[in-house]
Design a protein around this motif. Structure first.
Motif, mmCIF file in Angstrom:
data_model
loop_
_atom_site.group_PDB
_atom_site.id
_atom_site.type_symbol
_atom_site.label_atom_id
_atom_site.label_comp_id
_atom_site.label_asym_id
_atom_site.label_seq_id
_atom_site.Cartn_x
_atom_site.Cartn_y
_atom_site.Cartn_z
ATOM 1 N N GLN A 155 92.529 23.417 -7.235
ATOM 2 C CA GLN A 155 92.778 23.177 -5.607
ATOM 3 C C GLN A 155 93.902 22.425 -5.212
ATOM 4 O O GLN A 155 94.536 22.613 -4.008
ATOM 5 C CB GLN A 155 91.653 22.458 -5.044
ATOM 6 N N VAL A 156 94.362 21.184 -5.942
ATOM 7 C CA VAL A 156 95.611 20.485 -5.832
ATOM 8 C C VAL A 156 96.881 21.289 -5.840
ATOM 9 O O VAL A 156 97.818 21.614 -4.848
ATOM 10 C CB VAL A 156 95.617 19.298 -6.782
ATOM 11 N N GLN A 157 96.887 22.152 -6.883
ATOM 12 C CA GLN A 157 98.119 23.125 -6.934
ATOM 13 C C GLN A 157 97.989 24.236 -5.632
ATOM 14 O O GLN A 157 99.167 24.324 -5.200
ATOM 15 C CB GLN A 157 97.759 24.066 -8.241
ATOM 16 N N ASP A 158 96.701 24.648 -5.176
ATOM 17 C CA ASP A 158 96.932 25.428 -3.919
ATOM 18 C C ASP A 158 97.500 24.758 -2.870
ATOM 19 O O ASP A 158 97.898 25.414 -2.008
ATOM 20 C CB ASP A 158 95.395 25.736 -3.575
ATOM 21 N N ALA A 159 97.139 23.305 -2.609
ATOM 22 C CA ALA A 159 97.530 22.599 -1.517
ATOM 23 C C ALA A 159 99.351 22.420 -1.784
ATOM 24 O O ALA A 159 100.007 22.473 -0.808
ATOM 25 C CB ALA A 159 96.929 21.358 -1.497
ATOM 26 N N VAL A 160 99.647 22.699 -2.879
ATOM 27 C CA VAL A 160 101.177 22.553 -2.947
ATOM 28 C C VAL A 160 101.773 23.859 -2.659
ATOM 29 O O VAL A 160 102.806 23.856 -1.895
ATOM 30 C CB VAL A 160 101.628 22.122 -4.570
ATOM 31 N N ASP A 161 101.155 24.983 -2.976
ATOM 32 C CA ASP A 161 101.699 26.255 -2.895
ATOM 33 C C ASP A 161 101.737 26.329 -1.171
ATOM 34 O O ASP A 161 102.690 26.980 -0.597
ATOM 35 C CB ASP A 161 100.712 27.377 -3.470
ATOM 36 N N GLU A 162 100.526 25.861 -0.710
ATOM 37 C CA GLU A 162 100.420 26.402 0.656
ATOM 38 C C GLU A 162 101.337 25.544 1.592
ATOM 39 O O GLU A 162 101.762 26.125 2.663
ATOM 40 C CB GLU A 162 98.998 25.660 1.137
ATOM 41 N N GLY A 163 101.796 24.420 1.157
ATOM 42 C CA GLY A 163 102.809 23.652 1.923
ATOM 43 C C GLY A 163 104.352 23.849 1.512
ATOM 44 O O GLY A 163 105.226 23.476 2.284
ATOM 45 N N GLY A 164 104.403 25.028 0.462
ATOM 46 C CA GLY A 164 105.670 25.476 0.128
ATOM 47 C C GLY A 164 106.450 24.393 -0.168
ATOM 48 O O GLY A 164 107.815 24.416 0.012
ATOM 49 N N ILE A 165 106.032 23.585 -1.156
ATOM 50 C CA ILE A 165 106.799 22.241 -1.506
ATOM 51 C C ILE A 165 107.048 22.540 -3.007
ATOM 52 O O ILE A 165 106.210 22.712 -4.043
ATOM 53 C CB ILE A 165 105.803 21.043 -1.237
ATOM 54 N N SER A 166 108.417 22.306 -3.149
ATOM 55 C CA SER A 166 108.822 22.542 -4.586
ATOM 56 C C SER A 166 109.149 21.237 -5.130
ATOM 57 O O SER A 166 109.209 21.061 -6.519
ATOM 58 C CB SER A 166 109.989 23.539 -4.628
ATOM 59 N N GLU A 167 109.767 20.114 -4.572
ATOM 60 C CA GLU A 167 109.862 18.724 -5.206
ATOM 61 C C GLU A 167 108.998 17.550 -4.410
ATOM 62 O O GLU A 167 109.387 17.466 -2.952
ATOM 63 C CB GLU A 167 111.365 18.600 -5.292
ATOM 64 N N GLY A 168 108.219 17.106 -4.954
ATOM 65 C CA GLY A 168 107.523 16.029 -4.259
ATOM 66 C C GLY A 168 106.202 15.439 -4.867
ATOM 67 O O GLY A 168 106.330 15.300 -6.078
ATOM 68 N N LEU A 169 105.506 14.619 -3.998
ATOM 69 C CA LEU A 169 104.437 14.010 -4.737
ATOM 70 C C LEU A 169 103.164 14.354 -3.784
ATOM 71 O O LEU A 169 103.173 14.566 -2.623
ATOM 72 C CB LEU A 169 104.664 12.228 -4.391
ATOM 73 N N ALA A 170 102.103 14.662 -4.789
ATOM 74 C CA ALA A 170 100.693 15.137 -4.034
ATOM 75 C C ALA A 170 99.713 13.727 -4.338
ATOM 76 O O ALA A 170 99.355 13.491 -5.394
ATOM 77 C CB ALA A 170 100.264 16.367 -4.650
ATOM 78 N N LEU A 171 99.426 13.527 -3.398
ATOM 79 C CA LEU A 171 98.228 12.368 -3.304
ATOM 80 C C LEU A 171 97.007 12.735 -3.292
ATOM 81 O O LEU A 171 96.678 14.043 -2.421
ATOM 82 C CB LEU A 171 98.551 11.320 -2.032
ATOM 83 N N VAL A 172 96.141 12.617 -4.179
ATOM 84 C CA VAL A 172 94.554 13.034 -4.227
ATOM 85 C C VAL A 172 93.830 11.921 -3.999
ATOM 86 O O VAL A 172 93.721 11.197 -4.985
ATOM 87 C CB VAL A 172 94.489 13.902 -5.399
ATOM 88 N N ALA A 173 93.058 11.855 -3.089
ATOM 89 C CA ALA A 173 92.183 10.522 -2.792
ATOM 90 C C ALA A 173 90.873 10.691 -2.269
ATOM 91 O O ALA A 173 90.647 11.568 -1.354
ATOM 92 C CB ALA A 173 93.058 9.521 -1.759
ATOM 93 N N ALA A 174 89.936 10.307 -3.051
ATOM 94 C CA ALA A 174 88.551 10.155 -2.323
ATOM 95 C C ALA A 174 88.506 9.323 -0.913
ATOM 96 O O ALA A 174 89.199 8.294 -0.843
ATOM 97 C CB ALA A 174 87.368 9.450 -3.325
ATOM 98 N N MET A 175 87.778 9.796 0.054
ATOM 99 C CA MET A 175 87.665 9.068 1.053
ATOM 100 C C MET A 175 86.463 8.369 1.213
ATOM 101 O O MET A 175 86.122 7.814 2.376
ATOM 102 C CB MET A 175 87.755 10.244 2.260
#
Lengths: 153, 153, 153
Positions: free
Chosen positions: B24-44
């Motif tokens: 699901q984290v990879q899906d969020a990267v794909d969906e955003g069309g982001i090739s270089e960056g940082l993905a924050l994953v945080a419990a709310m």
């Protein structure tokens, strides 16, 4: 890309204190005019922490007590009630050989971490309903710094 | 600069559960069309965590058992086997005075942290061979949210 | 937006070692020509950590000893001094059923976290006076990778 960097200085009366700083982190976001991004909030000392948790006084006492169980001021059992009252004492940490008495504060820093990243969405800290940002002092009574760095657009 | 924000909601059957969310984290990267960056994953929430570790069932049981040793449901030893079977019980946490029974889940959240940052390189989560992202529920059976925020270009 | 990604490989002689890498993280910032940003430093294995703390040898020994108390190589008390000398041994972790003997290293990774984010201001790591970045190996003697990813402008 925009960025905004804010430094805060704490000089707590007690050796250990939890200070809510959610509002100051939001101020740093507002000041930077950032609507989508990440806000790093990090202690610049190695005997303090930054965490996100509940603003509930009972829980705050619980966490400080718990941290003393998991990363105690000394590995030696205090000899008696008077010794117990003097805690934290230099204990038997190797780090105390040079005169320091804050070995436990270093361990607490490692345990609960010195930093958090807060997501920023539509210009607001994107936190859950009970999430508040805290500066957690484990060896206070002297000036200690914290950095807030917001990156985004 | 691009960003993509995705929210997930979990409602686990068990009080404690580990749920793999790497995909699901990879899906969020794909969906955003982001090739270089940082993905924050945080419990709310403040009674859940996000960690990166091995997807090995034995290790999952080990970690849950270990978390109960380091941040136990109660500091009091259960009076007998029946009491033990009722764990987690309200215990002796100050946080439980108001009727809550999840003090240990708050400590577990602080202990293993509520968030990770995953590097993104060439559009892929840049993880080691055994690194998987997990949502770690410590007080489930109700809807709990998580945020994924990817920043990059 | 600029980014720079650097990989490092460690192959420590000892099973457990702390290696200062502040200078290499600064090199990655310089190489990327980034003056304002965030530098992620993350172990790519699940039995190592990255932390920011003091570069003080006594404290390093204290932390390794402490990690063995909180996340021990085995839950079983060694039978005698010879058994004690053989630690870490396979212990009674479920994770060891398949022949692994590094269950404790996984827990240590979760405990002190596998990553830090270092703020970058005016092209320099924006750290406090005693903050140094360390790679912390808990199961070495084989090649293990780490990623440094700097994002900014």
């Amino acid at each position: 890309m925009k960025s905004n960097t804010v430094y805060m200085t704490f000089n707590t009366e007690g050796r250990r204190e939890l200070i809510r700083i959610t509002e100051q982190v939001q101020d740093a976001v507002d000041e930077g005019g950032i609507s989508e991004g990440l806000a790093l909030v990090a202690a610049m000392h190695i005997t303090a922490a930054v965490w996100i948790n509940d603003d509930e006084p009972g829980l705050h006492e619980d966490t400080l007590e718990w941290l003393d169980k998991v990363a105690p001021p000394s590995w030696k059992e205090p000899a008696n009630e008077i010794a117990r009252g003097l805690l934290p004492d230099p204990g038997d940490y190797r780090h105390h050989r040079g005169g320091e008495d804050n070995g436990d504060a270093h361990l607490k820093n490692l345990l609960v971490h010195h930093q958090v990243i807060v997501p920023v969405t539509d210009g607001r800290l994107d936190l859950g309903p009970w999430q508040q940002v805290f500066y957690c002092e484990f060896d206070g009574r002297r000036p200690k710094r914290l950095i807030i760095k917001v990156l985004g657009e």
